[in-house]
Design a protein around this motif. Structure first.
Motif, PDB file in Angstrom:
ATOM      1  N   ALA A  75       0.854  -1.188   0.000  1.00 14.94           N
ATOM      2  CA  ALA A  75       0.000   0.000   0.000  1.00 14.94           C
ATOM      3  C   ALA A  75       0.889   1.236   0.000  1.00 14.94           C
ATOM      4  CB  ALA A  75      -0.914   0.010   1.220  1.00 14.94           C
ATOM      5  N   SER A  76       0.524   2.198  -0.832  1.00 19.35           N
ATOM      6  CA  SER A  76       1.269   3.456  -0.862  1.00 19.35           C
ATOM      7  C   SER A  76       0.967   4.231   0.413  1.00 19.35           C
ATOM      8  CB  SER A  76       0.840   4.293  -2.070  1.00 19.35           C
ATOM      9  OG  SER A  76      -0.476   4.788  -1.860  1.00 19.35           O
ATOM     10  N   GLY A  77       1.641   5.332   0.581  1.00 16.55           N
ATOM     11  CA  GLY A  77       1.279   6.250   1.651  1.00 16.55           C
ATOM     12  C   GLY A  77      -0.061   6.889   1.320  1.00 16.55           C
ATOM     13  N   ILE A  78      -0.576   7.662   2.238  1.00 15.37           N
ATOM     14  CA  ILE A  78      -1.853   8.334   2.022  1.00 15.37           C
ATOM     15  C   ILE A  78      -1.704   9.359   0.905  1.00 15.37           C
ATOM     16  CG2 ILE A  78      -3.611   9.836   3.075  1.00 15.37           C
ATOM     17  CD1 ILE A  78      -3.610   7.007   4.192  1.00 15.37           C
ATOM     18  N   GLU A  79      -2.696   9.383   0.036  1.00 17.41           N
ATOM     19  CA  GLU A  79      -2.783  10.363  -1.043  1.00 17.41           C
ATOM     20  C   GLU A  79      -4.121  11.062  -0.893  1.00 17.41           C
ATOM     21  OE1 GLU A  79      -0.641   7.688  -4.493  1.00 17.41           O
ATOM     22  OE2 GLU A  79      -2.701   7.240  -3.954  1.00 17.41           O
ATOM     23  N   TRP A  80      -4.270  12.186  -1.575  1.00 18.97           N
ATOM     24  CA  TRP A  80      -5.560  12.874  -1.613  1.00 18.97           C
ATOM     25  C   TRP A  80      -6.181  12.665  -2.981  1.00 18.97           C
ATOM     26  CZ3 TRP A  80      -8.041  14.199   2.477  1.00 18.97           C
ATOM     27  CH2 TRP A  80      -7.341  14.521   3.638  1.00 18.97           C
ATOM     28  N   TYR A  81      -7.447  12.328  -3.003  1.00 24.24           N
ATOM     29  CA  TYR A  81      -8.181  12.182  -4.245  1.00 24.24           C
ATOM     30  C   TYR A  81      -9.186  13.321  -4.324  1.00 24.24           C
ATOM     31  CZ  TYR A  81      -5.930   7.764  -4.898  1.00 24.24           C
ATOM     32  OH  TYR A  81      -4.970   6.815  -5.105  1.00 24.24           O
ATOM     33  N   ALA A  82      -9.029  14.144  -5.341  1.00 21.20           N
ATOM     34  CA  ALA A  82      -9.926  15.267  -5.595  1.00 21.20           C
ATOM     35  C   ALA A  82     -10.922  14.776  -6.637  1.00 21.20           C
ATOM     36  CB  ALA A  82      -9.136  16.465  -6.105  1.00 21.20           C
ATOM     37  N   ILE A  83     -12.175  14.622  -6.243  1.00 17.40           N
ATOM     38  CA  ILE A  83     -13.176  13.977  -7.092  1.00 17.40           C
ATOM     39  C   ILE A  83     -14.309  14.932  -7.415  1.00 17.40           C
ATOM     40  CG2 ILE A  83     -14.828  12.069  -7.258  1.00 17.40           C
ATOM     41  CD1 ILE A  83     -13.090  10.561  -5.202  1.00 17.40           C
ATOM     42  N   TYR A 116     -10.916  13.319  -0.627  1.00 18.22           N
ATOM     43  CA  TYR A 116     -10.992  12.079   0.130  1.00 18.22           C
ATOM     44  C   TYR A 116      -9.580  11.520   0.260  1.00 18.22           C
ATOM     45  CZ  TYR A 116     -15.883  12.372  -1.116  1.00 18.22           C
ATOM     46  OH  TYR A 116     -17.167  12.812  -1.287  1.00 18.22           O
ATOM     47  N   PRO A 117      -9.230  11.008   1.435  1.00 15.64           N
ATOM     48  CA  PRO A 117      -7.937  10.334   1.551  1.00 15.64           C
ATOM     49  C   PRO A 117      -8.033   8.965   0.899  1.00 15.64           C
ATOM     50  CG  PRO A 117      -9.125  10.204   3.631  1.00 15.64           C
ATOM     51  CD  PRO A 117      -9.954  11.050   2.702  1.00 15.64           C
ATOM     52  N   GLN A 130      -2.325  -2.835  -9.903  1.00 14.33           N
ATOM     53  CA  GLN A 130      -2.682  -1.923  -8.816  1.00 14.33           C
ATOM     54  C   GLN A 130      -4.130  -1.463  -8.901  1.00 14.33           C
ATOM     55  OE1 GLN A 130       0.058   1.308  -9.409  1.00 14.33           O
ATOM     56  NE2 GLN A 130      -1.383   2.454 -10.652  1.00 14.33           N
ATOM     57  N   VAL A 131      -4.604  -0.962  -7.756  1.00 14.43           N
ATOM     58  CA  VAL A 131      -5.929  -0.390  -7.622  1.00 14.43           C
ATOM     59  C   VAL A 131      -5.768   0.893  -6.818  1.00 14.43           C
ATOM     60  CG1 VAL A 131      -8.185  -0.697  -6.532  1.00 14.43           C
ATOM     61  CG2 VAL A 131      -7.115  -2.600  -7.687  1.00 14.43           C
ATOM     62  N   GLN A 132      -6.484   1.925  -7.220  1.00 15.39           N
ATOM     63  CA  GLN A 132      -6.501   3.164  -6.450  1.00 15.39           C
ATOM     64  C   GLN A 132      -7.848   3.249  -5.760  1.00 15.39           C
ATOM     65  OE1 GLN A 132      -4.899   5.533  -9.926  1.00 15.39           O
ATOM     66  NE2 GLN A 132      -4.013   6.629  -8.189  1.00 15.39           N
ATOM     67  N   VAL A 133      -7.824   3.594  -4.487  1.00 16.65           N
ATOM     68  CA  VAL A 133      -9.054   3.634  -3.699  1.00 16.65           C
ATOM     69  C   VAL A 133      -9.082   4.901  -2.849  1.00 16.65           C
ATOM     70  CG1 VAL A 133      -8.047   2.162  -1.890  1.00 16.65           C
ATOM     71  CG2 VAL A 133     -10.512   2.353  -2.066  1.00 16.65           C
ATOM     72  N   ALA A 134     -10.236   5.557  -2.846  1.00 14.71           N
ATOM     73  CA  ALA A 134     -10.470   6.736  -2.002  1.00 14.71           C
ATOM     74  C   ALA A 134     -11.571   6.374  -1.013  1.00 14.71           C
ATOM     75  CB  ALA A 134     -10.899   7.926  -2.855  1.00 14.71           C
ATOM     76  N   VAL A 135     -11.443   6.843   0.229  1.00 11.50           N
ATOM     77  CA  VAL A 135     -12.416   6.487   1.258  1.00 11.50           C
ATOM     78  C   VAL A 135     -12.994   7.732   1.918  1.00 11.50           C
ATOM     79  CG1 VAL A 135     -11.199   4.318   1.697  1.00 11.50           C
ATOM     80  CG2 VAL A 135     -10.762   6.277   3.167  1.00 11.50           C
ATOM     81  N   ASP A 136     -14.163   7.546   2.483  1.00 14.06           N
ATOM     82  CA  ASP A 136     -14.808   8.590   3.274  1.00 14.06           C
ATOM     83  C   ASP A 136     -14.680   8.168   4.730  1.00 14.06           C
ATOM     84  OD1 ASP A 136     -16.577  10.266   4.668  1.00 14.06           O
ATOM     85  OD2 ASP A 136     -17.961  10.385   2.971  1.00 14.06           O
ATOM     86  N   LEU A 137     -13.945   8.945   5.519  1.00 14.16           N
ATOM     87  CA  LEU A 137     -13.735   8.591   6.918  1.00 14.16           C
ATOM     88  C   LEU A 137     -15.021   8.704   7.738  1.00 14.16           C
ATOM     89  CD1 LEU A 137     -10.222  10.178   7.538  1.00 14.16           C
ATOM     90  CD2 LEU A 137     -10.812   7.746   7.587  1.00 14.16           C
ATOM     91  N   LYS A 138     -15.935   9.557   7.330  1.00 11.44           N
ATOM     92  CA  LYS A 138     -17.188   9.713   8.083  1.00 11.44           C
ATOM     93  C   LYS A 138     -18.087   8.490   7.929  1.00 11.44           C
ATOM     94  CE  LYS A 138     -17.198  14.701   7.998  1.00 11.44           C
ATOM     95  NZ  LYS A 138     -16.936  15.572   6.886  1.00 11.44           N
ATOM     96  N   THR A 139     -18.272   8.027   6.695  1.00 11.97           N
ATOM     97  CA  THR A 139     -19.140   6.865   6.457  1.00 11.97           C
ATOM     98  C   THR A 139     -18.388   5.550   6.580  1.00 11.97           C
ATOM     99  OG1 THR A 139     -18.739   6.856   4.071  1.00 11.97           O
ATOM    100  CG2 THR A 139     -20.606   8.187   4.887  1.00 11.97           C
ATOM    101  N   GLU A 140     -17.067   5.627   6.625  1.00 16.45           N
ATOM    102  CA  GLU A 140     -16.178   4.466   6.692  1.00 16.45           C
ATOM    103  C   GLU A 140     -16.411   3.502   5.530  1.00 16.45           C
ATOM    104  OE1 GLU A 140     -16.031   2.672  10.569  1.00 16.45           O
ATOM    105  OE2 GLU A 140     -15.459   4.566  11.512  1.00 16.45           O
ATOM    106  N   LYS A 141     -16.528   4.088   4.335  1.00 11.14           N
ATOM    107  CA  LYS A 141     -16.722   3.304   3.111  1.00 11.14           C
ATOM    108  C   LYS A 141     -15.796   3.806   2.016  1.00 11.14           C
ATOM    109  CE  LYS A 141     -21.528   2.335   3.979  1.00 11.14           C
ATOM    110  NZ  LYS A 141     -21.874   0.976   3.942  1.00 11.14           N
ATOM    111  N   ALA A 142     -15.477   2.910   1.083  1.00 12.89           N
ATOM    112  CA  ALA A 142     -14.735   3.311  -0.111  1.00 12.89           C
ATOM    113  C   ALA A 142     -15.696   4.064  -1.018  1.00 12.89           C
ATOM    114  CB  ALA A 142     -14.167   2.098  -0.819  1.00 12.89           C
TER     115      ALA A 142
END
Length: 165
Positions: A75-83, A116-117, A130-142
């Motif tokens: 797993a890479s380090g944390i990235e920011w996904y601007a969606i 989203y981180p 590889q797969v890139q995934v962004a998550v919502d920390l509030k809903t705890e979902k991808a």
């Protein structure tokens, strides 16, 4: 004469198109990065939140199905996904370095984004998938999973793939 009119029309269309994009890009490249203080998600994360991003990503149905119990992933380090969202689906998106929180957001990223981180998860040695995934920390979902696809960092990415039997 017709060729001149076509060229003039095309240049007018380009001017109109670039003019319509001007409201989304508020700074020129020379002005440098821009900050999005209105998005509360775009901030420094705690160590616990970073760990939670990894946990949510690995527990998401698409990632867990893709990994099928493998534990040799990286797993890479944390990235920011601007969606930019379109009809409740992630549309256009950009992956930004985690440091974008401090450095600012590049000029070409639309102000219509939500942040989203997330991270990149990879498996394999010769051919890295590889797969890139962004998550919502509030809903705890991808909220976005893109892939799997071959990584540009695969050592044998230019090797010909044998036909399936």
């Amino acid at each position: 004469m017709k060729k001149l009119w076509l060229i003039a029309s095309l240049s007018t269309a380009i001017v109109l198109f670039t003019g319509s994009c001007a409201n989304q890009i508020t700074r020129s490249p020379e002005e440098g990065p821009r900050w999005f203080p209105e998005d509360p998600n775009f901030r420094q994360l705690t160590a616990a939140e970073k760990q939670k991003v990894l946990q949510i990503a690995l527990e998401s149905p698409r990632i867990s199905e893709w990994l099928q119990g493998r534990n040799d992933f990286r797993a890479s380090g944390i990235e920011w996904y601007a969606i930019i969202w379109s009809d409740s689906q992630p549309g256009t998106w950009w992956a930004l370095d985690y440091e974008a929180v401090e450095k600012g957001v590049p000029f070409y990223v639309s102000k219509l984004v939500r942040f989203y981180p997330g991270m990149t998860i990879a498996v394999g040695e010769g051919t890295i998938i590889q797969v890139q995934v962004a998550v919502d920390l509030k809903t705890e979902k991808a909220v976005m999973v893109d892939g799997p696809y071959p990584s540009l960092s695969s050592p044998d990415r230019f090797k010909s793939i044998p036909p399936a039997k």
